[in-house]
Enzyme design. Structure first.
Site, PDB file in Angstrom:
ATOM      1  N   ASN A 109      45.048   5.981 -43.528  1.00 37.12           N
ATOM      2  CA  ASN A 109      43.472   6.419 -43.363  1.00 37.12           C
ATOM      3  C   ASN A 109      42.738   5.167 -43.082  1.00 37.12           C
ATOM      4  OD1 ASN A 109      41.186   8.207 -44.258  1.00 37.12           O
ATOM      5  ND2 ASN A 109      41.220   6.652 -46.043  1.00 37.12           N
ATOM      6  N   TYR A 176      36.004   1.948 -31.461  1.00 37.12           N
ATOM      7  CA  TYR A 176      36.406   2.963 -32.286  1.00 37.12           C
ATOM      8  C   TYR A 176      37.029   4.245 -31.817  1.00 37.12           C
ATOM      9  CZ  TYR A 176      36.214   6.281 -36.411  1.00 37.12           C
ATOM     10  OH  TYR A 176      36.533   7.128 -37.043  1.00 37.12           O
ATOM     11  N   LYS A 180      40.985   5.342 -31.875  1.00 38.55           N
ATOM     12  CA  LYS A 180      41.494   6.561 -32.136  1.00 38.55           C
ATOM     13  C   LYS A 180      42.038   7.546 -31.093  1.00 38.55           C
ATOM     14  CE  LYS A 180      39.779   6.316 -36.448  1.00 38.55           C
ATOM     15  NZ  LYS A 180      40.715   6.360 -37.522  1.00 38.55           N
ATOM     16  N   VAL A 209      32.103  13.338 -41.853  1.00 35.33           N
ATOM     17  CA  VAL A 209      32.251  13.627 -43.152  1.00 35.33           C
ATOM     18  C   VAL A 209      31.440  12.420 -43.825  1.00 35.33           C
ATOM     19  CG1 VAL A 209      33.818  13.616 -45.003  1.00 35.33           C
ATOM     20  CG2 VAL A 209      34.588  14.414 -42.868  1.00 35.33           C
ATOM     21  N   THR A 211      30.771  10.783 -46.191  1.00 40.08           N
ATOM     22  CA  THR A 211      31.262   9.619 -47.451  1.00 40.08           C
ATOM     23  C   THR A 211      30.348   8.379 -47.195  1.00 40.08           C
ATOM     24  OG1 THR A 211      32.656   8.554 -45.882  1.00 40.08           O
ATOM     25  CG2 THR A 211      33.723  10.293 -47.119  1.00 40.08           C
TER      26      THR A 211
END
Length: 280
Positions: A109, A176, A180, A209, A211
């Protein structure tokens, strides 16, 4: 009551899990709730200009995540690890074996999702940091854990937390998206190579998401588009068929499933968990 009783007693390493409210912490908490013994891995301390204290799980926060899991009757320990350092990754796996007796599950993760700039402005050092953590670090952890799983001879699970950016491109995310996309390729190769040993390897591709990292991304991209954060989030939700952005629990649930015996015939997949926003 556990939804996946076969996870009882399994040992799971979750990297990048040292931030309270973060995606890794949610995954670790869910696996612990299913009865797994969880290793919270994170940097532990800032490391240079591209891995600042504001973006990593410090030791005290890692310990707080462990305390929360234990307060919920789960089993967890914390082991600091710099994913850019192959020796540190080996130490993480060795320490897991020493304290918990082995390893059954690896959730990759840890990732850098805050070095976002146009291609013409991004430095090579920033590029190297993103690719180093998001792809090289995943390779190092996968290699180290796979060797242990093969030696143990009882199979295992590897789950890579990729991104919608593994399927689609976004401006200011060259490093990024590249990392990925590469992670999906690594997932597929590892799935083929490790299948004979009963080890499944899958990726999860979440959309946004919110966070702590997600909140930074909201502010960054809203500002880049000349919008308020509220406008940016409203437009994002409007294009998602299920009408909302993702929650850490959405990703944690998918991860628990892929780690369970119910997913024993699934490998090499890159599962979208995006409310219908991403469909290929």
């Amino acid at each position: 009551m556990s939804q996946y009783p076969d996870l009882q007693g399994k040992v799971a390493i979750v990297t990048g899990a040292g931030r309270r409210g973060g995606l890794g912490a949610a995954i670790a908490a869910r696996l612990a709730a299913e009865g797994a013994r969880v290793v919270i891995a994170d940097l532990g301390a800032a490391s240079g200009p591209h891995l600042p204290a504001s973006a990593i799980g410090a030791s005290d926060e890692m310990n707080a995540v462990v305390a929360e899991i234990r307060a919920a009757s789960g089993d967890a320990i914390a082991v600091p690890c710099n994913m850019l350092d192959g020796t540190a990754v080996e130490h993480l796996v060795a320490e897991t074996e020493r304290q918990l007796g082995g390893v059954d599950i690896l959730v990759n993760n840890a990732g850098v999702g805050y070095l976002m700039k146009p291609i013409v402005e991004m430095s090579l050092a920033e590029w190297d940091t993103v690719l180093g953590v998001n792809l090289r670090g995943v390779f190092a952890a996968t290699q180290a854990v796979a060797r242990r799983l093969i030696a143990q001879g009882r199979g295992g699970r590897i789950v890579n937390i990729a991104s919608q950016a593994a399927k689609s491109a976004f401006p200011q995310a060259s490093a990024y998206c590249s990392s990925k996309h590469g992670l999906v390729g690594l997932t597929r190769v590892a799935a083929i190579e490790l299948a004979a040993h009963g080890i499944t390897v899958n990726a999860i591709c979440p959309n946004h998401v919110t966070t702590g990292l997600g909140a930074w991304q909201n502010a960054h991209f809203a500002r880049a588009q000349g919008k308020t954060v509220e406008q940016y989030l409203a437009e994002m939700a409007a294009r998602i068929p299920l009408g909302r952005t993702g929650l850490p629990s959405d990703i944690a649930s998918a991860c628990a499933f892929l780690c369970s015996e119910q997913a024993q015939y699934i490998t090499g997949e890159s599962m979208n968990v995006s409310g219908g926003e991403e469909y290929h």
